[in-house]
Design a protein around this motif. Structure first.
Motif, PDB file in Angstrom:
ATOM      1  N   UNK A 212       0.836  -1.186  -0.325  1.00  0.00           N
ATOM      2  CA  UNK A 212      -0.162  -0.315   0.493  1.00  0.00           C
ATOM      3  C   UNK A 212       0.724   0.874   0.151  1.00  0.00           C
ATOM      4  N   UNK A 213       1.968   1.088  -0.093  1.00  0.00           N
ATOM      5  CA  UNK A 213       2.712   2.488   0.359  1.00  0.00           C
ATOM      6  C   UNK A 213       3.322   2.344  -1.285  1.00  0.00           C
ATOM      7  N   UNK A 214       3.462   1.868  -1.807  1.00  0.00           N
ATOM      8  CA  UNK A 214       3.312   2.051  -3.988  1.00  0.00           C
ATOM      9  C   UNK A 214       2.692   3.278  -3.387  1.00  0.00           C
ATOM     10  N   UNK A 215       3.418   4.433  -3.817  1.00  0.00           N
ATOM     11  CA  UNK A 215       2.466   5.752  -4.997  1.00  0.00           C
ATOM     12  C   UNK A 215       2.539   6.111  -6.285  1.00  0.00           C
ATOM     13  N   UNK A 216       3.982   5.312  -6.459  1.00  0.00           N
ATOM     14  CA  UNK A 216       3.928   6.083  -8.354  1.00  0.00           C
ATOM     15  C   UNK A 216       4.808   5.198  -8.320  1.00  0.00           C
ATOM     16  N   UNK A 217       5.232   4.584 -10.304  1.00  0.00           N
ATOM     17  CA  UNK A 217       5.532   2.971 -11.038  1.00  0.00           C
ATOM     18  C   UNK A 217       6.622   4.149 -11.825  1.00  0.00           C
ATOM     19  N   UNK A 218       7.416   3.349 -11.533  1.00  0.00           N
ATOM     20  CA  UNK A 218       8.980   4.567 -12.149  1.00  0.00           C
ATOM     21  C   UNK A 218       9.283   3.227 -13.177  1.00  0.00           C
ATOM     22  N   UNK A 219       9.221   3.281 -14.539  1.00  0.00           N
ATOM     23  CA  UNK A 219      10.031   2.355 -15.376  1.00  0.00           C
ATOM     24  C   UNK A 219      11.266   2.901 -16.132  1.00  0.00           C
ATOM     25  N   UNK A 220      12.617   2.018 -16.520  1.00  0.00           N
ATOM     26  CA  UNK A 220      13.403   2.912 -17.364  1.00  0.00           C
ATOM     27  C   UNK A 220      12.862   1.910 -18.591  1.00  0.00           C
ATOM     28  N   UNK A 221      13.932   2.464 -19.203  1.00  0.00           N
ATOM     29  CA  UNK A 221      14.346   1.306 -20.921  1.00  0.00           C
ATOM     30  C   UNK A 221      15.442   1.796 -21.044  1.00  0.00           C
ATOM     31  N   UNK A 222      16.028   1.159 -22.147  1.00  0.00           N
ATOM     32  CA  UNK A 222      17.605   1.365 -22.391  1.00  0.00           C
ATOM     33  C   UNK A 222      17.296   2.186 -23.690  1.00  0.00           C
ATOM     34  N   UNK A 223      17.886   3.332 -23.845  1.00  0.00           N
ATOM     35  CA  UNK A 223      17.195   3.521 -25.414  1.00  0.00           C
ATOM     36  C   UNK A 223      18.722   3.160 -26.062  1.00  0.00           C
ATOM     37  N   UNK A 224      18.304   2.439 -27.890  1.00  0.00           N
ATOM     38  CA  UNK A 224      19.181   1.646 -28.855  1.00  0.00           C
ATOM     39  C   UNK A 224      18.278   2.200 -29.718  1.00  0.00           C
ATOM     40  N   UNK A 225      18.621   2.975 -30.947  1.00  0.00           N
ATOM     41  CA  UNK A 225      19.854   3.284 -30.479  1.00  0.00           C
ATOM     42  C   UNK A 225      20.273   4.634 -29.347  1.00  0.00           C
ATOM     43  N   UNK A 226      21.429   5.157 -29.045  1.00  0.00           N
ATOM     44  CA  UNK A 226      21.089   6.525 -27.423  1.00  0.00           C
ATOM     45  C   UNK A 226      20.924   7.598 -28.705  1.00  0.00           C
ATOM     46  N   UNK A 227      20.887   8.876 -27.519  1.00  0.00           N
ATOM     47  CA  UNK A 227      20.903  10.454 -28.188  1.00  0.00           C
ATOM     48  C   UNK A 227      21.972  10.847 -27.317  1.00  0.00           C
ATOM     49  N   UNK A 228      22.595  10.997 -28.560  1.00  0.00           N
ATOM     50  CA  UNK A 228      24.353  11.957 -28.250  1.00  0.00           C
ATOM     51  C   UNK A 228      23.704  13.379 -28.550  1.00  0.00           C
ATOM     52  N   UNK A 229      23.485  14.322 -27.276  1.00  0.00           N
ATOM     53  CA  UNK A 229      23.083  15.314 -26.775  1.00  0.00           C
ATOM     54  C   UNK A 229      25.044  16.565 -26.847  1.00  0.00           C
ATOM     55  N   UNK A 230      24.688  17.384 -27.312  1.00  0.00           N
ATOM     56  CA  UNK A 230      26.279  18.933 -26.799  1.00  0.00           C
ATOM     57  C   UNK A 230      25.394  19.520 -26.521  1.00  0.00           C
ATOM     58  N   UNK A 231      25.392  21.122 -25.849  1.00  0.00           N
ATOM     59  CA  UNK A 231      25.040  21.767 -25.622  1.00  0.00           C
ATOM     60  C   UNK A 231      24.565  23.002 -26.888  1.00  0.00           C
ATOM     61  N   UNK A 232      24.687  22.586 -28.209  1.00  0.00           N
ATOM     62  CA  UNK A 232      24.238  22.854 -29.525  1.00  0.00           C
ATOM     63  C   UNK A 232      23.171  22.361 -30.168  1.00  0.00           C
ATOM     64  N   UNK A 233      22.601  21.201 -28.839  1.00  0.00           N
ATOM     65  CA  UNK A 233      21.929  20.467 -29.777  1.00  0.00           C
ATOM     66  C   UNK A 233      20.330  21.645 -29.581  1.00  0.00           C
ATOM     67  N   UNK A 234      19.847  21.301 -30.953  1.00  0.00           N
ATOM     68  CA  UNK A 234      17.760  20.897 -30.492  1.00  0.00           C
ATOM     69  C   UNK A 234      17.172  20.027 -31.042  1.00  0.00           C
TER      70      UNK A 234
END
Length: 273
Positions: A212-234
């Motif tokens: 009864x203490x569960x208030x949220x369900x947290x799902x994590x999925x591994x991305x494939x392909x991954x996303x490559x980002x830098x400061x200029x990414x839009x």
């Protein structure tokens, strides 16, 4: 300066899938689409008539924000970019594609973003129908096993609410979809239909918990392909949550209509300069 923009048969079967964004695994466990007949001692998938769930937050991360040696998500050390963060007042993310921009007003850690995570409120409201052999079955407000059978088409199925309490069910049995030795009460490393992800129950303080203490369900999925980002990414992450139910029968009659694995489809779209 950058400008600002912006359930054994029930809940235990909730699984995230990513369209060109999840790492595939090889598994013999498969649940197929329904074909118009009553399934015999197995389940098949149909589209839900209604499927409502509230979302608290969405992130993409360079590292897993909640590996099995942690009890609480760590978004800072996991180098996450927050795409959505609200007070669980977002209504039903399941109907249309949602687009979340990479924030331009915050510093971005250069690198590869390997994970996507979604934090749901632990309350899923669904309804559905199924027909076969000139009979119709529909959900009632009493739950997935209290279905209504009729010889006439029922146009408005009733919604029922379900919550996660344990990935191992009331009888504390191994969940065959959880590759972490049948799962624990709070955590399941799910493996289903060729894809895998982790589902973790969290309490009101976002600490891993069960019952009864569960208030949220947290799902994590591994991305494939991954996303490559830098400061200029839009660009933006496009997310589409598809809604399905599982129909379970004995070959002659439907015995339950419950929450099924739903597809969580995501892709990154780069904005042109």
């Amino acid at each position: 300066m950058r400008s600002t923009s912006i359930f054994k048969l029930f809940i235990g079967y909730l699984i995230l899938f990513a369209w060109n964004s999840n790492k595939p695994v090889y598994s013999s466990i498969r649940i197929l689409n329904c074909t118009g007949s009553v399934p015999q001692k197995t389940a098949c998938i149909v589209k839900a008539s209604s499927f409502k769930v509230k979302v608290k937050r969405i992130d993409i991360c360079q590292k897993n924000p909640l590996p099995n040696y942690r009890s609480k998500p760590d978004f800072i050390r996991s180098k996450c970019i927050n795409l959505l963060n609200n007070k669980v007042n977002a209504d039903n993310l399941l109907d249309t594609n949602q687009k979340y921009e990479i924030p331009q007003n915050l510093p971005i850690e250069d690198g590869n973003y390997r994970y996507i995570s979604i934090l749901f409120e632990n309350k899923f409201i669904v309804s559905g129908t199924y027909s076969a052999n000139n009979y119709f079955w529909t959900t009632s407000n009493k739950g997935p096993k209290d279905i209504i059978q009729s010889k006439s088409k029922i146009s408005n199925p009733s919604e029922f609410t379900t919550k996660l309490k344990s990935w191992r069910g009331k009888e504390n049995l191994d969940n065959k979809y959880c590759k972490n030795k049948g799962g624990t009460a709070s955590r399941c490393d799910l493996q289903y239909n060729g894809y895998e992800m982790s589902g973790i129950g969290l309490d009101s303080d976002f600490v891993e918990n069960s019952g009864n203490k569960i208030k949220f369900v947290f799902f994590i999925s591994e991305l494939s392909p991954m996303i490559n980002l830098n400061q200029e990414s839009k660009g933006y992450v496009e997310i589409n949550l598809k809604k399905n139910l599982e129909v379970f029968g004995d070959g002659s009659a439907v015995k339950s209509i419950s929450i099924a694995p739903f597809e969580f489809q995501t892709r990154f779209i780069t904005k042109g300069k």
